[in-house]
Write an enzyme that holds these catalytic residues in place. Structure first.
Site, PDB file in Angstrom:
ATOM      1  N   LYS A 123       0.992  -1.139  -0.129  1.00 38.72           N
ATOM      2  CA  LYS A 123      -0.043  -0.097   0.009  1.00 38.72           C
ATOM      3  C   LYS A 123       0.795   1.212  -0.028  1.00 38.72           C
ATOM      4  O   LYS A 123       0.665   2.151  -0.685  1.00 38.72           O
ATOM      5  CB  LYS A 123      -0.890   0.108   1.283  1.00 38.72           C
ATOM      6  N   LYS A 206      -7.412 -14.524 -10.253  1.00 37.92           N
ATOM      7  CA  LYS A 206      -8.237 -15.505  -9.045  1.00 37.92           C
ATOM      8  C   LYS A 206      -9.562 -14.760  -8.793  1.00 37.92           C
ATOM      9  O   LYS A 206      -9.725 -13.604  -9.018  1.00 37.92           O
ATOM     10  CB  LYS A 206      -7.446 -15.210  -7.841  1.00 37.92           C
ATOM     11  N   LYS A 209     -13.165 -10.797  -4.026  1.00 33.89           N
ATOM     12  CA  LYS A 209     -14.199  -9.774  -3.785  1.00 33.89           C
ATOM     13  C   LYS A 209     -13.534  -8.378  -4.079  1.00 33.89           C
ATOM     14  O   LYS A 209     -14.341  -7.583  -4.494  1.00 33.89           O
ATOM     15  CB  LYS A 209     -14.534  -9.844  -2.235  1.00 33.89           C
TER      16      LYS A 209
END
Length: 342
Positions: A123, A206, A209
């Site tokens: 991040k 993959k 969500k």
């Protein structure tokens, strides 16, 4: 009937794992790839399974959403076969020792060591350190506390969690060396070969969500008709031959993987049974299998959510079992670091 706790079977090695309540429903990627294998661990281990709602706080979800997703995650664990009579199922935040042990472990963790951990590092590289919270920075240390608190023999891990388990083992060794042997070094429990489920619309990634489009992901609590439609609309490959070839035919190979995981039939058997048939036959049959599979899971989950009082009773019972172990561990830790007894 009284609840049988994992401590009733001391000869069985303890195993611990958790799942974050970051969505309204489990999806095929995390269910077929990992969590359904937790059910088998009940046969041979002392299982502690928790809803990691403290970890889920870091992105800042709405309180009402976090509370609802926590209960939905617990209901889905039970619906998939986690038996409260054999496993401790509990909510992380209900055991204050998780946060208390984290502080002790933070005092043993080097700044550079924490900075190298994958989530914070990624991040920071993308958005700058200012975009990352202190919670994200210390996230792996809370995860180490989650594990060490229960002194498990094994922790089920995938490749993406290996770094965190290595930090956990390092901190356990550091504590044992500096003070007194307190923690056992947890070993990775490598799940048997798991199904890697790919996005139905983009089989180059993959199913997840965070990355999948609505049409590319099958969630366990979708209306079964919606899930069937997604299977029938899944991306396939050029040609019409049904064969397992992840490089040349990733779309069809993904459907075969899902079919095999749900039915228990080998991929080789499935390929042979569709010899000479087209993609439509495979998709139609798999859609029926998906409906047959998700319908009872969904019904059981919704039934559990209809009786919140019983669901919360199960979680309280699991928390009592977990608290007994966690409080004993923390008492040892506090004594060994020199805290004055209460």
């Amino acid at each position: 009937m009284s609840q049988q706790t994992p401590t009733d079977a001391p000869a069985r090695p303890r195993v611990l794992s958790g799942i974050q309540p970051t969505s309204d429903s489990f999806h095929f990627g995390n269910y077929l790839g990992a969590t359904r294998q937790w059910v088998d661990l009940q046969e041979t281990h002392q299982p502690f399974f928790f809803i990691a709602n403290m970890h889920a706080l870091e992105p800042g979800p709405e309180p009402k959403v976090l509370r609802e997703r926590t209960l939905r995650s617990a209901a889905q664990l039970i619906a998939m076969g986690i038996d409260p009579e054999r496993s401790a199922i509990f909510v992380q935040s209900q055991i204050p020792e998780h946060a208390e042990l984290t502080w002790v472990l933070e005092c043993l963790t080097g700044f550079g060591e924490a900075r190298r951990m994958t989530q914070f590092k990624d991040k920071s590289a993308k958005e700058g350190e200012g975009a990352a919270s202190v919670g994200l920075f210390t996230y792996p240390i809370l995860q180490a506390a989650d594990i060490l608190l229960y002194r498990p023999a094994y922790v089920p891990v995938g490749e993406d969690q290996r770094q965190h388990l290595e930090l956990t083992r390092d901190l356990a060794q550091r504590f044992n060396h500096r003070y007194k042997k307190t923690f056992r070094l947890p070993e990775p429990y490598i799940l048997k070969e798991t199904a890697k489920i790919l996005d139905l619309q983009n089989p180059a990634i993959k199913m997840s969500k965070s990355n999948s489009s609505p049409g590319g992901i099958i969630t366990m609590l979708d209306d079964p008709k919606v899930s069937a439609k997604k299977i029938r609309s899944a991306v396939t490959d050029s040609g019409s031959e049904i064969r397992f070839d992840p490089e040349e035919k990733p779309g069809v190979s993904n459907l075969l993987t899902i079919y095999s995981a749900l039915s228990g039939r080998s991929v080789e058997d499935l390929v042979a049974s569709y010899d000479g048939q087209g993609y439509g036959a495979l998709k139609g049959d798999l859609a029926d299998v998906v409906v047959e599979f998700v319908t009872p899971f969904r019904d059981r989950t919704l039934d559990l959510l209809d009786d919140r009082a019983e669901l919360q009773r199960v979680l309280r019972a699991g928390a009592e079992t977990a608290s007994e172990v966690a409080s004993a561990t923390l008492a040892d830790v506090y004594d060994r670091v020199g805290f004055v007894a209460g």
